[in-house]
Design an enzyme around this catalytic site. Structure first.
Site, PDB file in Angstrom:
ATOM      1  N   PHE A  78       0.862  -1.196   0.000  1.00 53.19           N
ATOM      2  CA  PHE A  78       0.000   0.000   0.000  1.00 53.19           C
ATOM      3  C   PHE A  78       0.887   1.230   0.000  1.00 53.19           C
ATOM      4  CE2 PHE A  78      -4.388  -1.448   0.890  1.00 53.19           C
ATOM      5  CZ  PHE A  78      -4.122  -2.807   0.948  1.00 53.19           C
ATOM      6  N   ALA A  79       0.538   2.198  -0.856  1.00 53.38           N
ATOM      7  CA  ALA A  79       1.287   3.455  -0.900  1.00 53.38           C
ATOM      8  C   ALA A  79       0.249   4.571  -1.025  1.00 53.38           C
ATOM      9  CB  ALA A  79       2.258   3.465  -2.064  1.00 53.38           C
ATOM     10  N   VAL A  80      -0.185   5.030   0.127  1.00 53.00           N
ATOM     11  CA  VAL A  80      -1.267   6.017   0.196  1.00 53.00           C
ATOM     12  C   VAL A  80      -0.687   7.314   0.751  1.00 53.00           C
ATOM     13  CG1 VAL A  80      -3.463   6.555   1.321  1.00 53.00           C
ATOM     14  CG2 VAL A  80      -3.020   4.230   0.505  1.00 53.00           C
ATOM     15  N   TYR A  83       3.362   8.354   1.437  1.00 52.90           N
ATOM     16  CA  TYR A  83       4.154   7.112   1.417  1.00 52.90           C
ATOM     17  C   TYR A  83       4.514   6.726  -0.017  1.00 52.90           C
ATOM     18  CZ  TYR A  83       3.322   6.076   6.365  1.00 52.90           C
ATOM     19  OH  TYR A  83       3.322   6.106   7.737  1.00 52.90           O
ATOM     20  N   VAL A 170       5.345  -0.520   2.883  1.00 54.30           N
ATOM     21  CA  VAL A 170       6.146   0.085   1.818  1.00 54.30           C
ATOM     22  C   VAL A 170       7.395   0.784   2.368  1.00 54.30           C
ATOM     23  CG1 VAL A 170       5.016   2.370   1.748  1.00 54.30           C
ATOM     24  CG2 VAL A 170       5.893   1.335  -0.365  1.00 54.30           C
ATOM     25  N   ASP A 171       7.406   1.081   3.673  1.00 55.11           N
ATOM     26  CA  ASP A 171       8.533   1.867   4.212  1.00 55.11           C
ATOM     27  C   ASP A 171       9.723   0.965   4.556  1.00 55.11           C
ATOM     28  OD1 ASP A 171       7.085   0.699   6.294  1.00 55.11           O
ATOM     29  OD2 ASP A 171       7.493   2.320   7.697  1.00 55.11           O
ATOM     30  N   HIS A 191       9.252  -9.946  14.832  1.00 54.41           N
ATOM     31  CA  HIS A 191       9.493  -8.503  14.905  1.00 54.41           C
ATOM     32  C   HIS A 191      10.921  -8.247  15.390  1.00 54.41           C
ATOM     33  CE1 HIS A 191       8.975  -4.304  15.881  1.00 54.41           C
ATOM     34  NE2 HIS A 191       7.741  -4.321  15.401  1.00 54.41           N
ATOM     35  N   GLU A 261      -1.690  -4.742  13.439  1.00 55.05           N
ATOM     36  CA  GLU A 261      -0.664  -5.669  13.912  1.00 55.05           C
ATOM     37  C   GLU A 261      -1.113  -6.437  15.165  1.00 55.05           C
ATOM     38  OE1 GLU A 261       3.815  -4.983  13.580  1.00 55.05           O
ATOM     39  OE2 GLU A 261       3.362  -4.370  15.638  1.00 55.05           O
TER      40      GLU A 261
END
Ligand SMILES: CC(=O)N[C@H]1[C@@H](OP(=O)(O)OP(=O)(O)OC[C@H]2O[C@@H](n3ccc(=O)[nH]c3=O)[C@H](O)[C@@H]2O)O[C@H](CO)[C@H](O)[C@@H]1O
Ligand SMILES: [Mn+2]
Length: 310
Positions: A78-80, A83, A170-171, A191, A261
């Site tokens: 996702f790139a909203v 981002y 995406v980051d 994690h 998460e």
């Protein structure tokens, strides 16, 4: 004379021993199947799922095994909002170098601005689809809404064309090979900040009213929502569970500690993942050097919340 004879015998024995040593190590290295192990880390969960660390698999065998199945592997991202301009190009460019190279891959980019998606040169057998989403006002809602959107996509074209899918933040960007060794019916990512912490310190949702609640004494590991994957069927189950749980919390005016998460962690507590990825697969450089992290595959981008979050 006898002394000279004795010396020669010893010399012969010495060289025979050297040769035997070389022969034995050669046999161990090449003649027998190579035993790869990581005695320094946990490589199996209590329910028998492998935890994949560098050195516990042979990438060539994993590649061959996947090729024989003629798979199509989906990668959703996702790139909203900001981002997109900040992270998407590097994510895709490095995925071209490292993600499932040699397999058939289809990227699914979800954004509210399809025209702004960077044109990345794709290798053979690799395609990219752009899906429009509406932009939620709060970044937390963008993050949480992914579960519902993915659920719908898995019942649509993505679900028809892919066998396995990975869903990622995406980051971050790829640094080294992320290949078919990571494939399984359901896959969870340890994690990076929490893999060595005792269970009582893990940041699960503790409010018993939330659908994401994990009671004290429950929980196996703390998984990172920046990477999860599995078969289309398994992911339909996972995203459906999380989307419903998020909706239930919203109706009660609740928001779990770490949003989607937290719900992902509850899901994997109830439905154990078939494979667990070591933190090498998604590492945060801010943690610094760790002996057990041999080859990070994805690296988190520095958190620049002031820049990308409204
Ligand atoms: C260390 C840490 O802080 N971890 C939490 C934080 O992760 P992150 O800080 O990594 O969350 P994030 O900002 O990366 O958001 C998750 C992903 O949603 C997408 N996105 C999000 C917002 C937006 O405006 N546009 C957009 O495209 C994007 O793909 C992004 O990578 O927040 C997440 C979402 O709640 C999870 O709870 C994580 O556990
Ligand atoms: Mn992230």
């Amino acid at each position: 004379m006898a002394l000279k004879e004795g010396l020669r015998t010893w010399k012969r024995i010495f060289w025979q021993l050297i040769l035997l040593g070389f022969g034995l190590s050669g046999l161990l290295l090449y003649g027998l199947p190579i035993v790869r192990a990581r005695p320094d880390v946990l490589t199996c969960t209590s329910w028998g799922a492998p935890i994949i660390w560098d050195g516990t698999f042979d990438p060539a065998v994993a590649q061959q095994e996947a090729l024989q199945q003629n798979l199509t592997i989906g990668l959703t991202v996702f790139a909203v909002g900001r981002y997109l301009e900040k992270y998407l190009a590097r994510f895709l460019e490095t995925a071209e170098q490292h993600f499932m190279v040699g397999q058939r891959v289809v990227y699914y980019v979800f954004t509210e601005l399809p025209a702004a998606v960077p044109r990345v040169a794709l290798g053979p057998g690799r395609g990219l689809r752009v899906e429009r989403v509406v932009r939620e006002r709060r970044w937390q809602d963008v993050s949480m809404q992914r579960m519902r959107t993915l659920h719908e996509a898995l019942h649509g074209r993505l679900g028809r064309e892919a066998h396995f899918v990975f869903c990622m933040d995406v980051d971050q960007h790829f640094r080294s090979s992320f290949g078919p060794e990571a494939l399984a019916e359901s896959v969870a990512q340890l994690h990076a900040w929490h893999y060595h912490r005792p269970r009582w310190l893990l940041p699960y949702e503790r409010d018993a009213r939330s659908a994401a609640a994990v009671a004290p004494g429950e929980g196996d590991f703390y998984y990172h929502a920046a990477v999860f994957g599995g078969s289309v069927a398994a992911l339909r189950g996972l995203t459906g569970h999380c989307a419903r749980a998020l909706q239930r919390d919203r109706e009660r005016g609740l928001e779990a500690r770490w949003h989607d998460e937290s719900h992902l962690n509850k899901f994997f507590w109830l439905h154990k993942p078939a494979k667990v990825l070591s933190p090498e697969f998604c590492w945060s450089p801010d943690i610094g050097w760790r002996a057990e992290i041999r080859r990070p595959r994805l690296l988190w981008a520095p958190k620049e919340y002031a820049l990308v979050r409204d």
